[in-house]
Scaffold this motif. Structure first.
Motif, PDB file in Angstrom:
ATOM      1  N   ARG A 191       0.685  -1.222  -0.043  1.00 45.21           N
ATOM      2  CA  ARG A 191      -0.035   0.023  -0.133  1.00 45.21           C
ATOM      3  C   ARG A 191       0.804   1.398  -0.009  1.00 45.21           C
ATOM      4  O   ARG A 191       0.446   2.286  -0.423  1.00 45.21           O
ATOM      5  N   ARG A 244     -19.223  -8.692  -0.443  1.00 43.59           N
ATOM      6  CA  ARG A 244     -17.787  -9.279  -0.533  1.00 43.59           C
ATOM      7  C   ARG A 244     -17.732  -9.395  -2.060  1.00 43.59           C
ATOM      8  O   ARG A 244     -18.566  -9.900  -2.577  1.00 43.59           O
ATOM      9  N   TYR A 245     -16.512  -9.005  -2.597  1.00 37.11           N
ATOM     10  CA  TYR A 245     -16.188  -9.167  -4.004  1.00 37.11           C
ATOM     11  C   TYR A 245     -15.396 -10.560  -4.280  1.00 37.11           C
ATOM     12  O   TYR A 245     -14.316 -10.744  -3.608  1.00 37.11           O
ATOM     13  N   PRO A 282     -12.260 -13.857  -1.350  1.00 34.87           N
ATOM     14  CA  PRO A 282     -11.477 -13.374  -0.228  1.00 34.87           C
ATOM     15  C   PRO A 282     -11.301 -14.547   0.921  1.00 34.87           C
ATOM     16  O   PRO A 282     -12.269 -14.801   1.482  1.00 34.87           O
ATOM     17  N   GLN A 283     -10.134 -14.989   1.240  1.00 36.87           N
ATOM     18  CA  GLN A 283      -9.888 -16.067   1.930  1.00 36.87           C
ATOM     19  C   GLN A 283      -8.478 -16.024   2.751  1.00 36.87           C
ATOM     20  O   GLN A 283      -8.501 -16.784   3.665  1.00 36.87           O
ATOM     21  N   GLN A 322      -8.955 -10.143   3.090  1.00 39.06           N
ATOM     22  CA  GLN A 322     -10.023 -10.062   4.203  1.00 39.06           C
ATOM     23  C   GLN A 322     -10.062  -8.707   5.135  1.00 39.06           C
ATOM     24  O   GLN A 322     -10.810  -8.388   5.514  1.00 39.06           O
ATOM     25  N   VAL A 323      -8.698  -8.209   5.329  1.00 42.59           N
ATOM     26  CA  VAL A 323      -8.370  -7.241   6.018  1.00 42.59           C
ATOM     27  C   VAL A 323      -7.895  -5.809   5.250  1.00 42.59           C
ATOM     28  O   VAL A 323      -6.814  -6.200   4.649  1.00 42.59           O
ATOM     29  N   GLY A 324      -8.404  -4.883   5.415  1.00 43.44           N
ATOM     30  CA  GLY A 324      -7.536  -3.578   4.742  1.00 43.44           C
ATOM     31  C   GLY A 324      -8.644  -2.404   4.638  1.00 43.44           C
ATOM     32  O   GLY A 324      -9.711  -2.492   5.406  1.00 43.44           O
ATOM     33  N   ASP A 325      -8.572  -1.519   3.757  1.00 44.89           N
ATOM     34  CA  ASP A 325      -9.552  -0.492   3.806  1.00 44.89           C
ATOM     35  C   ASP A 325     -10.846  -0.680   3.516  1.00 44.89           C
ATOM     36  O   ASP A 325     -11.702  -0.139   4.227  1.00 44.89           O
ATOM     37  N   VAL A 326     -10.995  -1.725   2.489  1.00 41.75           N
ATOM     38  CA  VAL A 326     -12.467  -2.327   2.357  1.00 41.75           C
ATOM     39  C   VAL A 326     -12.238  -3.971   2.641  1.00 41.75           C
ATOM     40  O   VAL A 326     -11.792  -4.289   1.728  1.00 41.75           O
ATOM     41  N   PRO A 327     -12.440  -4.143   3.597  1.00 40.40           N
ATOM     42  CA  PRO A 327     -12.491  -5.712   3.984  1.00 40.40           C
ATOM     43  C   PRO A 327     -13.139  -6.657   2.872  1.00 40.40           C
ATOM     44  O   PRO A 327     -14.305  -6.515   2.496  1.00 40.40           O
ATOM     45  N   ASN A 328     -12.560  -7.829   2.524  1.00 36.71           N
ATOM     46  CA  ASN A 328     -13.235  -8.827   1.951  1.00 36.71           C
ATOM     47  C   ASN A 328     -13.598  -8.532   0.346  1.00 36.71           C
ATOM     48  O   ASN A 328     -14.623  -8.520  -0.245  1.00 36.71           O
ATOM     49  N   VAL A 329     -12.465  -8.011  -0.490  1.00 39.32           N
ATOM     50  CA  VAL A 329     -12.418  -7.866  -1.884  1.00 39.32           C
ATOM     51  C   VAL A 329     -11.276  -8.313  -2.545  1.00 39.32           C
ATOM     52  O   VAL A 329     -10.238  -8.256  -2.078  1.00 39.32           O
ATOM     53  N   ARG A 342     -13.072 -24.072   6.530  1.00 39.69           N
ATOM     54  CA  ARG A 342     -14.185 -23.667   5.709  1.00 39.69           C
ATOM     55  C   ARG A 342     -14.068 -24.447   4.486  1.00 39.69           C
ATOM     56  O   ARG A 342     -15.131 -24.557   3.778  1.00 39.69           O
ATOM     57  N   VAL A 402     -12.497 -12.286  11.977  1.00 41.20           N
ATOM     58  CA  VAL A 402     -12.236 -11.830  10.186  1.00 41.20           C
ATOM     59  C   VAL A 402     -12.908 -13.308   9.566  1.00 41.20           C
ATOM     60  O   VAL A 402     -12.713 -14.294  10.018  1.00 41.20           O
ATOM     61  N   ASP A 455     -15.874 -14.417   6.177  1.00 41.49           N
ATOM     62  CA  ASP A 455     -16.909 -13.904   5.432  1.00 41.49           C
ATOM     63  C   ASP A 455     -17.843 -12.908   5.976  1.00 41.49           C
ATOM     64  O   ASP A 455     -18.265 -11.931   5.183  1.00 41.49           O
ATOM     65  N   THR A 498     -16.887   4.122   3.061  1.00 47.21           N
ATOM     66  CA  THR A 498     -16.700   3.110   2.152  1.00 47.21           C
ATOM     67  C   THR A 498     -18.036   2.118   1.755  1.00 47.21           C
ATOM     68  O   THR A 498     -18.843   2.259   2.706  1.00 47.21           O
ATOM     69  N   ASN A 501     -17.849  -0.882   2.787  1.00 41.97           N
ATOM     70  CA  ASN A 501     -18.156  -1.705   3.626  1.00 41.97           C
ATOM     71  C   ASN A 501     -17.855  -0.660   5.309  1.00 41.97           C
ATOM     72  O   ASN A 501     -17.510  -1.382   5.981  1.00 41.97           O
ATOM     73  N   ARG A 527     -14.528   4.432   7.680  1.00 44.49           N
ATOM     74  CA  ARG A 527     -13.077   4.547   8.058  1.00 44.49           C
ATOM     75  C   ARG A 527     -12.659   5.641   8.855  1.00 44.49           C
ATOM     76  O   ARG A 527     -13.057   6.745   8.353  1.00 44.49           O
ATOM     77  N   PRO A 554      -6.107   3.763   9.795  1.00 40.93           N
ATOM     78  CA  PRO A 554      -5.807   2.366  10.155  1.00 40.93           C
ATOM     79  C   PRO A 554      -5.245   1.513   9.179  1.00 40.93           C
ATOM     80  O   PRO A 554      -5.653   1.398   8.101  1.00 40.93           O
ATOM     81  N   GLN A 595      -7.315  -2.231  12.455  1.00 33.48           N
ATOM     82  CA  GLN A 595      -8.136  -2.691  11.459  1.00 33.48           C
ATOM     83  C   GLN A 595      -9.166  -3.835  11.899  1.00 33.48           C
ATOM     84  O   GLN A 595     -10.172  -4.063  11.129  1.00 33.48           O
ATOM     85  N   VAL A 596      -8.999  -4.380  12.929  1.00 29.18           N
ATOM     86  CA  VAL A 596      -9.760  -5.559  13.281  1.00 29.18           C
ATOM     87  C   VAL A 596     -10.157  -5.178  14.906  1.00 29.18           C
ATOM     88  O   VAL A 596      -9.458  -5.011  15.608  1.00 29.18           O
ATOM     89  N   ASN A 638     -11.146  -0.745  11.421  1.00 31.57           N
ATOM     90  CA  ASN A 638     -10.776   0.752  10.728  1.00 31.57           C
ATOM     91  C   ASN A 638     -11.171   1.690  11.514  1.00 31.57           C
ATOM     92  O   ASN A 638     -11.619   2.682  10.824  1.00 31.57           O
TER      93      ASN A 638
END
Lengths: 318, 318, 318, 318, 318, 318
Positions: free
Chosen positions: B25, B233-234, B260-261, B266-273, C25, C267, C269, D228, D230, D233, D260, D266-267, D272
């Protein structure tokens, strides 16, 4: 063309026809309502394309004819389209037509249901046989309105990108086409106003009748919407667009010209709607006659003097 | 091109690069995040156009270069555009670029801010000088993806009409252009699925990398979105479009190919993308390397065998 | 039954299994996730009904078996239903099962897709052949949980009337049936709490494992949800219901017993979910083992002493 | 005061404490989480007021003490208020405290539950006995932050008018009081930014620690929020307000100072979130230590040089 | 029974009573409005159960009597219920009653407030003493309508599962009961239509009067709702259900039979509402008289010939 | 003062003026509507402050004068404010004024646009020169209503904290000020009612005319709002507040006193609105004349006997 003088004592820039509404909701046997419709001079009288929602509340467009522009005979069956510049003439619904003569034929635009609302295009030479062309744009769009002549060699169309629902937003854009098939050069023309400046047009706006060329530029009548706590209220205003670059707004009315204030505009399937879709005008006589849908239920007319409207727009511009 | 064999014991159709993410990032000094980016073979290595959101979280696109497709040098300043087929190169923001070589140049499409998101088009010959063209469409639109060759003599572009917000809907359309300026012949390609059939792509879908021509037709990787009770979730799927009429979907994966697994997805500015924007492929070696944005924060890679993906798409088609 | 002692130094009423999650999972080849599942003692070990969402994110229930309650063999194909007390066994999806032995068979309830979610009922004698009965209720409903014995001669089921979406509300009701076919005598059991009193259960609540009869009444573990600015968080609490009139709540925990605080709960889905669906207990040994879905992705276990939980519920009651 | 030098190789204006978080979520037996808390120098060490949500997720404030500002002893019982300038000390909940010494005592402000969130005011001389005053404002309001000295003879307080929910809007205002009881002269200080200019602070903003007087004016650290797809933030920025008319913003960071990017931010209960509520500073040593809530779960620290932050704010101002 | 011939010149299938509304909003001293009410033949005249909202806008049901079905004497006090097959006769409110004679008594169903709206059931022999039974279903439900005879030995009831608000969705289901206490065998009867097919019934639908057995099956009049940009509009349609399996829809009108088009339907507490709740019919004379609430304010009547309605439904079926 | 006796046969506590509306929407040339306005005795007649929205639907307040309280001359230009106790007299819009004489001058409060709606304060001695003071509160607030005398030595104002939109909530609070500049001691006076108890006032409430001191305490007329499926409906009720501690509600009408039931209240820019803003009363003659905005379009009057209203409020209290 239809005309009535301004009522005695009135100082309004536009005034209603005393016998409004001119088209009843049940003017044809199957109709739930007839409104938001378009008319043009045709042969020795007038022709029109009418939005008639049937009693299943399916939306479609119907041809109609009149000698005097006031008394109309509307076909009992909706317009059937032939393939024009495309074989793809799918249409889940058609509503809010506009009509304009350009070069050799009458062009019709309407809100066309193709996986959501977008702008349908068609043409006719005689209001008997109709041809459907490619949709102008991707969904979601409404209120596609053609200019009555090419500008810098290209067809020009106003429209209002929107969404698939009741759309609590909407600005007016212009697009150009060399051939009525491919469109581009999209420009934002004008946006909703800040609530403090002109609340009646602060939620969404959309072009109405075909723009009229005046000495000051294109006179564009349009509808504006305020979001009251009990729903949308649609009123009518005017703007003057630059003759050669119509994406440039020269003037735009801060006050409305006509807003729902009589019973047939205030009560109906959708209360409080004045929605202009067509206009007849006579430059020599300085007369304008606007056809508008009232309360999403009937068609009504309002009159004004062209020069007064232009002056009012300039003097009351945002 | 970058490649790793499928991990021992895995039966997945697509698998992640073991050193993911390949772009951090903070890979350039001003960046908040780098993701949803596009790469192509260029000279003796690779070039790319990267979405870097700066620390004001302004979205822009940056050029970058790599010898191996994995280690990237990204310019520290965003791309500056010259006028291409228009003087109107206004852009409030640029994001989610795609890149493709057609005929004689590299075409770039991106989500362009012009009174809301629409599809920007530009080109470059050398990834040093860039030219911006007319926006393809009216707002609101996202995920404009060009085909790598003309189809029936016209350029073809996938896109996803949307709205001005987070858009809880969205289907894939195709449009055609004779000249990269005017667009028309809009067709719906494919829509979201019923929740019961394939929930991961039931909220919105959008094209990803440039489609790849295979014996079965165009292989289109795309993202699909499910609306969980804690957000979108993308994930990534694949479709095969007809070679000559790509608005016809021949096959489309009911299961996703990648979702996203792992932590950086799974973790970041927009989770699960998992958001694919580009792919390198080698038909002869049967290899595919997909670049995807992870968690709207970093860039990652996934691999697969082209023929396996095509077979999987056919055998697991909706 | 599975068991671990409370970790040294801990004063928690319930504590996690050190090897959580117990089910991954991807424990079966087609699964996207396995969570919110139910287990019961069966023959010389345990049987279970597992929610496995496949990689198309279609929801279904699968049978599974274990010797020790920790290591599970889950069938690779979903349960196929035979007609039970009805021929109408339509099911668009099945999720969140519960299982209980009453009289002569194992009854299964689940969220059944019939024009929206409602409560499906089925039974099996052997976890090989399954019979589906009439849905208990009209849509929309979720979290149907049977009592393990008839009460006043009628079957009794807890449920949570809801809507067809992510449902930002939901209280626990009880209904009775003479025959597992017709249901009535619906009573409200307990509602969400005022935010000020116990925010973790202020948005919606739903019954979890089969209630356990204790000297104080029915111990009902349940989930409660808080609506944070970044989504729902699911935690677990306990209530004691009157033995003979279980619609009467004797005690109810103001604090939660277990909330998402470790990675596999935070963390996945759907982040921040602890969702109990089953429990094993041994009255003689005073032990309770709760199975809960974590982050809508995996299955985990937590332990506690039955008498401590009952005392805690009484002493920390709203 | 707590301090760590900037990590080698870093060019960040602010950097995290290497042992973050300094306060765990379970630092006191009943706590679900401890975050968004305030500290001040006190006697030969430090005192603080901490937001501890208990395991019923009831929000309250607790006193705490530390020798070094890092290791904290937090009372196990919440603060009990005595009547101050009012008998009306009703409080449904208390959260997000700030603390400042003015003249002769430590003033505390917090988000106070009185028919919705508003700004509570209290004071203490010794962090043992606390007095509650009239609420500053009508509901709905959050993030009330006092200036550390009177301005033009009146107390001054920043706040953020809001609503009763998760509030997808919010700007910073200032109000004045002659007596800490009646408030007026409300002025808008600064508003959210256009998305294109600085998206991280485009949804809502709120003052953080007590403003610090510098040669350039008041250094106000604040949080900004982006919406966002999701969720929200929360990040941290800085502004410089005019010394004598703090409603005038001289400079304001376009980029954030801290967002974050590490696991404990983040978690957690609310992913976030970086939410600054207090700062220690040493003008002579040019040091700043900010205390911030991370993920609505724990307390963390970040450091910076005061003059660098002021220069950065001026040079990167919107 | 009340009757007027079709007005001269009309081709409508159903027509309004010329003296509508037949019950004014202030017909009893305490009433704000009287609407959505039910009537049946009783002794040598008619009896009814009327929804009267009082001036606190509390909803309750009142008994009333008439010699001619047009002029009504409505009790000034609401119906008081005695325990029927249950002691639990809690009712936060009662509205939208239906009445039907089965076997030996008059059964009444209504929307009953029990932690939200559900279907209340009661009976009377004389419209003086009333007995309340168990609610048929869990909340949330509205528009419970009994069939006038048992079907395959069980009582049958139509209903519309809904939510706790203004419910922008809603389909018609059927449920069966052996004893008016326990209900099951829930089946979906018919759902809202696609907007393109029949927009007036595309948002929600609900059964109206007691179904009438005809040679073609059960004639079910129902209301359908369109969601206009200024709110819901309620109109009336008809369906023919299979005699023995009424969950099977044989025919269903695509057009409406009656929609709000006169002042007392268009203006009132809720504009644009036609809501049928009862019907009198005479098979021998082929006459139907429908009682409907207008604008949630008054009661009106409409007439039609039974055989014409059945034919129209068959010939205009979706 | 204006007066008409109760119509023969009526038992209503309040009744309408037979010549309503008394002020038309177009009473001044530029007005779209005139409503929600305030009047007071002045010199040998009456003066008033009127809300006139112009044809741009900009909201402003205008002075007006009348000999008889019925026929009004309203200025054609809005009120221009001079600085009162502040130089900050910014106002984006002004609406819904109230007027009251206290001590030596006429105080005016209104909804003032300052970064959203808040309560503006001004005064005049002669209705020619007007002075604007500091806004009473932070945004967002509406319906600020002063008491006609100091209470315990402080000015007292009712208000309704709200949000920046159409505000689906709202309760009445009271605040105090020593000097009309700084305000505090905020107390909740009364909240909306549970839907079951009094639905007409279950969504939001707000004070109307200046409270009137009676033997029982302060008679406060107010508006209450129900949220129907087709929008808000505004009606009028009454409460009696304690004379010395007006935050204590002694009585409050469960039924409304006046609700929209005639055309000019049911049809207009916002249908179904009765919104009282002022009242004239004569204690000796026991008469009350309320001025209320109807349908957000015109001004109307209603009458009642003071003692009957007080008795009704006591006898029909919640």
């Amino acid at each position: 063309m239809p005309w009535q003088e301004r009522p005695a004592g009135s100082t309004d820039i536009m005034w209603r026809y005393s016998e409004n509404p001119i088209i009843r909701r049940d003017q044809i046997p199957t109709s739930n309502s007839i409104f938001n419709s378009a008319v043009v001079p045709f042969e020795d009288g007038y022709a029109g394309v009418f939005r008639c929602d049937n009693k299943a509340v399916q939306m479609n467009i119907f041809a109609g004819f009149s000698k005097n522009g006031i008394d109309w005979e509307i076909d009992h069956e909706p317009i059937v389209m032939q393939p024009g510049n495309t074989q793809m003439i799918q249409s889940d619904y058609k509503y809010d037509p506009r009509v304009v003569f350009i070069e050799d034929r009458y062009w019709i635009t309407w809100c066309n249901g193709y996986h959501g609302p977008t702008i349908g295009i068609g043409y006719t030479f005689d209001f008997k046989t109709f041809y459907q062309c490619e949709n102008a744009f991707l969904p979601f769009n409404r209120n596609g309105v053609l200019f009555p002549q090419k500008i810098n060699g290209r067809y020009a169309m106003l429209s209002r990108p929107s969404d698939n629902g009741h759309t609590p937003f909407g600005d007016i854009y212009i697009s150009y086409s060399p051939d009525m098939k491919y469109w581009g050069e999209h420009r934002c023309v004008m946006k909703v106003t800040p609530f403090e400046d002109s609340a009646w047009q602060s939620t969404k706006i959309g072009a109405g009748p075909i723009p009229i060329l005046t000495d000051e530029g294109w006179l564009m009548l349009y509808h504006g919407v305020i979001n009251t706590c009990n729903g949308f209220r649609y009123a009518m205003g005017a703007a003057i667009l630059d003759k050669d670059q119509p994406e440039k707004v020269k003037y735009r009315t801060q006050p409305y010209l006509l807003a729902p204030q009589v019973a047939y505009e205030q009560v109906g399937d959708v209360p409080n709607v004045v929605f202009p879709c067509a206009a007849l005008h006579d430059i020599n006589q300085n007369r304008l006659c606007v056809y508008y849908g009232a309360a999403d239920t009937v068609v009504a007319m309002a009159f004004g003097y062209l020069d007064e409207i232009v002056v009012f727009t300039k003097e009351n511009s945002l």
